[in-house]
Enzyme design. Sequence first.
Site, short mmCIF file in Angstrom:
data_model
loop_
_atom_site.label_atom_id
_atom_site.label_comp_id
_atom_site.label_asym_id
_atom_site.label_seq_id
_atom_site.Cartn_x
_atom_site.Cartn_y
_atom_site.Cartn_z
N LYS A 150 12.33 32.71 -2.12
CA LYS A 150 12.71 31.40 -1.60
C LYS A 150 13.80 30.78 -2.46
O LYS A 150 13.78 30.88 -3.68
CB LYS A 150 11.51 30.44 -1.55
N ARG B 137 2.66 24.63 2.51
CA ARG B 137 1.96 25.43 1.50
C ARG B 137 1.60 24.59 0.29
O ARG B 137 0.59 24.82 -0.37
CB ARG B 137 2.74 26.67 1.12
N LYS C 21 9.68 15.26 -15.67
CA LYS C 21 8.94 14.48 -14.67
C LYS C 21 7.48 14.31 -15.11
O LYS C 21 6.87 15.25 -15.63
CB LYS C 21 8.98 15.16 -13.31
#
Length: 337
Positions: free
Chosen positions: A75, A119, A239
């Site tokens: 991906k 997903r 993050k």
Amino acid sequence: MLVKGLSETVILTDNEVKSLLDMGEVLEAVERAFREKGLGRVQMPPKVYLFYERYNGDLRVMPSYLKELDVSAVKIVNVHPENRVKHGLPTVMAVVVLVDPKSGFPLAVMGGSWLTAMRTGAAGGVAAKHLARPESEVVCFIGAGTQARTQLMALRLVLRDLKVVKVYDIVKEAAEAFASYASSLIDGVKVEVCSSPEDAVRGADVVVTVTPSRKPIVMADWISGGVHFNCIGADAPGKEELDPNILLKAKIVVDDYEQAIHSGEVNVPISKGVLKREDIYGEIGEVVAGLKRGREDRGEVTVFVSTGLAIQDAVTAKLAYDKAIAKGVGRRLKLAV
């Protein structure tokens, strides 16, 4: 009409993928993928990142191979938080290539944005199944985008006593739109749009954080024993969404040690020395495979750190491909030969 053979590649748009994927089926596939990882039967190199700092965005490449299932995919996915305002594009866009392990032939090229959302939602569902209190009734969402919706899609399948959905978003209109969606998705559920993160978090049995925040949003003194967290938003270095004091008293379960330390909810506390690698209890695959226990008592605070695994993409892409073949969905092109 789709035909058998490996001379052509199936091309699927995001909308076609969306029409093919059912959350119940994706949840089962993702749980199976986690189990395979827990048993050590996958190849999955760490994500490769490109950072487009001048555009506040990044690109990730994610290959994987599940040996026993004989499923492999790659991906390519971006995250650009300013896309909707600046370009009228989604924050996350992706393309998935499903590969035949026997020959390397590209079986399919498909839009991966909805696949990614599904997903990831399914991963949160699997985590809640094994880590949240089964009788959990109140779910809180910090952030009300697409991922909040797919998280809720999965949670309603594993939390059978769900009665209240609370939501907070810095954009009130987004929170209100999510509230409307939640009401339509779950019959009889009470939905509350909250004016602050604290109002949303207090009293929740399950807290789902789905923001791009780089500083804690949820504070330790807002929570009580027994709460479970699905930390979804922290998926890149720097993050974080939780007060590190929550992590210090929680059972922390990650999807992958290396990815989590690099870019998951634990990345900032570990980089600052507040948290150690040893403070991580285990991976969700180990829990699913029965190698480690999930929730062990009612008062335990549990945290699932989701960074998103390439194996999740692979099994979900295979699910979409198989259904496309069966239903005659998509186009075929000669790409490789």
